[in-house]
Design a protein around this motif. Sequence first.
Motif, mmCIF file in Angstrom:
data_model
loop_
_atom_site.group_PDB
_atom_site.id
_atom_site.type_symbol
_atom_site.label_atom_id
_atom_site.label_comp_id
_atom_site.label_asym_id
_atom_site.label_seq_id
_atom_site.Cartn_x
_atom_site.Cartn_y
_atom_site.Cartn_z
ATOM 1 N N TYR A 1 29.566 61.307 -23.292
ATOM 2 C CA TYR A 1 30.345 60.929 -24.466
ATOM 3 C C TYR A 1 30.048 61.850 -25.632
ATOM 4 O O TYR A 1 29.057 62.590 -25.628
ATOM 5 C CB TYR A 1 30.092 59.464 -24.854
ATOM 6 C CG TYR A 1 28.682 59.173 -25.287
ATOM 7 C CD1 TYR A 1 28.269 59.394 -26.608
ATOM 8 C CD2 TYR A 1 27.748 58.677 -24.394
ATOM 9 C CE1 TYR A 1 26.976 59.144 -27.005
ATOM 10 C CE2 TYR A 1 26.456 58.413 -24.786
ATOM 11 C CZ TYR A 1 26.078 58.648 -26.093
ATOM 12 O OH TYR A 1 24.795 58.395 -26.484
ATOM 13 N N THR B 1 34.600 59.541 -27.841
ATOM 14 C CA THR B 1 35.332 59.884 -26.621
ATOM 15 C C THR B 1 34.352 59.878 -25.450
ATOM 16 O O THR B 1 33.178 60.224 -25.613
ATOM 17 C CB THR B 1 36.008 61.269 -26.714
ATOM 18 O OG1 THR B 1 35.025 62.252 -27.029
ATOM 19 C CG2 THR B 1 37.105 61.281 -27.760
ATOM 20 N N GLU C 1 33.832 60.682 -21.132
ATOM 21 C CA GLU C 1 34.260 61.252 -19.854
ATOM 22 C C GLU C 1 33.595 60.437 -18.754
ATOM 23 O O GLU C 1 32.417 60.126 -18.859
ATOM 24 C CB GLU C 1 33.815 62.707 -19.734
ATOM 25 C CG GLU C 1 34.434 63.627 -20.758
ATOM 26 C CD GLU C 1 33.830 65.023 -20.689
ATOM 27 O OE1 GLU C 1 33.129 65.340 -19.709
ATOM 28 O OE2 GLU C 1 34.057 65.779 -21.636
#
Length: 129
Positions: free
Chosen positions: A19, A56, A58
């Motif tokens: 992240y 965000t 992943e």
Amino acid sequence: MSAPVEPLSGHCHCGAIRYRVTAAPTFCFLCHCSDCSRLNGGLRLAGATVDAASFTMEGQPSTYRYQGGKGAVEVQFCGTCGTPVCARPETYPGALVVRANSFDDPSSFQPHKSIFTDHACAWETHVGG
């Protein structure tokens, strides 16, 4: 003009979840409540509250939802290694609590305060009174 914020980054133990946070944390804390202690697998949780829009991730986290003292909380963790990564407390829309233990640079975490200290072990020290 304020100084630019260094993005925070982190990952789970096995690396399947990564992240990035592009905004500075608004509140960094050590939580001693029994829910956080059990979910963290330790005596306290080191948490950094951030704007959810600045986060965000992943990878595909697993989720666990429970009823906390002030409302529902959704915890996201790695389904492979079990590392808790973040939590979304329903009581604070738009906020996300990132587990500071998962930061790439854990030394960047500076807690402002210990909370729910009435649940802490008598020998633990507390930050911020």
